[in-house]
Design a protein around this motif. Structure first.
Motif, short mmCIF file in Angstrom:
data_model
loop_
_atom_site.label_atom_id
_atom_site.label_comp_id
_atom_site.label_asym_id
_atom_site.label_seq_id
_atom_site.Cartn_x
_atom_site.Cartn_y
_atom_site.Cartn_z
N GLY A 140 0.83 -1.21 0.00
CA GLY A 140 0.00 0.00 0.00
C GLY A 140 0.85 1.25 0.00
N LYS A 141 0.20 2.39 -0.15
CA LYS A 141 0.89 3.68 -0.14
C LYS A 141 1.27 4.05 1.30
CE LYS A 141 -1.41 5.53 -4.24
NZ LYS A 141 -2.26 6.61 -4.79
N GLU A 142 2.31 4.84 1.42
CA GLU A 142 2.75 5.27 2.75
C GLU A 142 1.67 6.12 3.41
OE1 GLU A 142 6.88 6.94 4.71
OE2 GLU A 142 6.17 7.83 2.84
N GLY A 143 1.42 5.85 4.67
CA GLY A 143 0.38 6.56 5.40
C GLY A 143 -0.97 5.89 5.35
N GLU A 144 -1.13 4.86 4.52
CA GLU A 144 -2.39 4.13 4.42
C GLU A 144 -2.23 2.72 4.98
OE1 GLU A 144 -3.63 4.18 0.39
OE2 GLU A 144 -3.81 6.36 0.27
N SER A 145 -3.35 2.09 5.32
CA SER A 145 -3.30 0.71 5.81
C SER A 145 -2.93 -0.22 4.67
CB SER A 145 -4.65 0.32 6.39
OG SER A 145 -5.67 0.42 5.41
N LEU A 146 -2.08 -1.20 4.97
CA LEU A 146 -1.62 -2.13 3.94
C LEU A 146 -2.67 -3.22 3.71
CD1 LEU A 146 2.14 -2.55 4.97
CD2 LEU A 146 1.09 -0.82 3.52
#
Length: 302
Positions: free
Chosen positions: A165-171
């Motif tokens: 996932g993108k940094e700062g978001e839940s994977l």
């Protein structure tokens, strides 16, 4: 009439009871949410030492560490790490059972507990995957190795589960793979994070690795187009500046003449100009008046 009045009165009473119960439920939820302690942060294992960052500075809060194997359904408390005030636990000395385990930490305070937070592994070992990331033009490669004890023990039933996932978001779960994974069609200049965990028979096994993040580079075509555009602009400026300087220095008069607007005399001014222009005559010159003009070759012209 009396029946209608009784029906209305009973309906009003039931509605009042429902409103009262609704407000009581809202108050209970609010009190519980305010009393729930914040969960710990950055829970990770490094060389047998489980460490976390407290989510609150309240000294009355205690921590409870639990563990379980991949085939167990319930979590077991880690001996010596129950209701503790410190933010670390030596799990290598507390858990004497052989095997790979998952660990989690939760906060206890005022009779309430926070949601548990699972630990990750800072360094890969026999129970945690070892991987590396290589960013490319619009892509990201997760390098994994099958040279581990789980692959030798379980064969093709042992795989890696990739969370992406993108940094700062839940994977989110990207997929299960036995070898390295290549991810393409990613946004350029965007930072992506990856977390990997062993799975055996489709179930998580051991600690998941702590997330790692890399920035995806722009594609080769985009970089080539940007370079060509920049070079074109520089060449255009290098050619345009000398030409403009030459014209301004050596052809300044021609430029002014070219830019000068045309000047025309309007026709309605001609009669006025004619009356104002004096007719000059030379009084010293003598001339005879001409009464008539005959064409050449006629008898009168002789």
């Amino acid at each position: 009439m009396w029946r209608l009045f009784s029906y209305r009165n009973g309906f009003i009473q039931n509605e009042a009871v429902m409103i009262f119960l609704f407000f009581c439920l809202q108050a209970a939820v609010q009190v519980r949410s305010e009393g729930t302690p914040p969960p710990p942060r950055d829970v990770h294992v490094d060389k047998g030492q489980l460490t976390w960052t407290p989510g609150s500075e309240d000294a009355d809060l205690t921590y409870r560490v639990g563990y379980r194997s991949f085939d167990a359904e319930r979590w077991t408390a880690v001996p010596g790490c129950v209701e503790i005030h410190s933010n670390s636990c030596n799990i290598s000395a507390a858990v004497a059972e052989p095997g790979c385990f998952m660990f989690r930490v939760r906060v206890q305070g005022a009779g309430m507990g926070s949601p548990p937070v699972r630990a990750c592994s800072s360094h890969g070992d026999s129970c945690s995957p070892v991987f590396s990331l290589t960013p490319g033009p619009g892509s990201l490669t997760v390098h994994l190795s099958r040279n581990n004890s789980l692959s030798r023990m379980y064969g093709d039933f042992a795989k890696h589960r990739i969370y992406f996932g993108k940094e700062g978001e839940s994977l989110q779960i990207y997929g299960d793979t036995a070898a390295s994974e290549f991810m393409d069609k990613l946004e350029a200049e965007q930072r992506y994070c990856v977390q990997v965990q062993h799975i055996v028979y489709g179930k998580p096994y051991g600690l998941a690795s702590c997330r790692r993040c890399e920035t995806v580079r722009a594609s080769d075509d985009s970089r080539r187009a940007a370079i060509i555009a920049g070079v074109s602009v520089v060449l255009a400026l290098l050619l345009l500046v000398p030409v403009m300087a030459y014209l301004l220095i050596f052809h300044q008069r021609n430029i002014k003449q070219f830019l000068r607007p045309p000047c025309e005399i309007s026709l309605f001014l001609e009669p006025e100009l004619r009356t104002r222009i004096p007719i000059l005559s030379n009084t010293k010159e003598h001339y005879d008046p001409i009464s008539s003009i005959s064409p050449p070759g006629s008898p009168d012209s002789a």
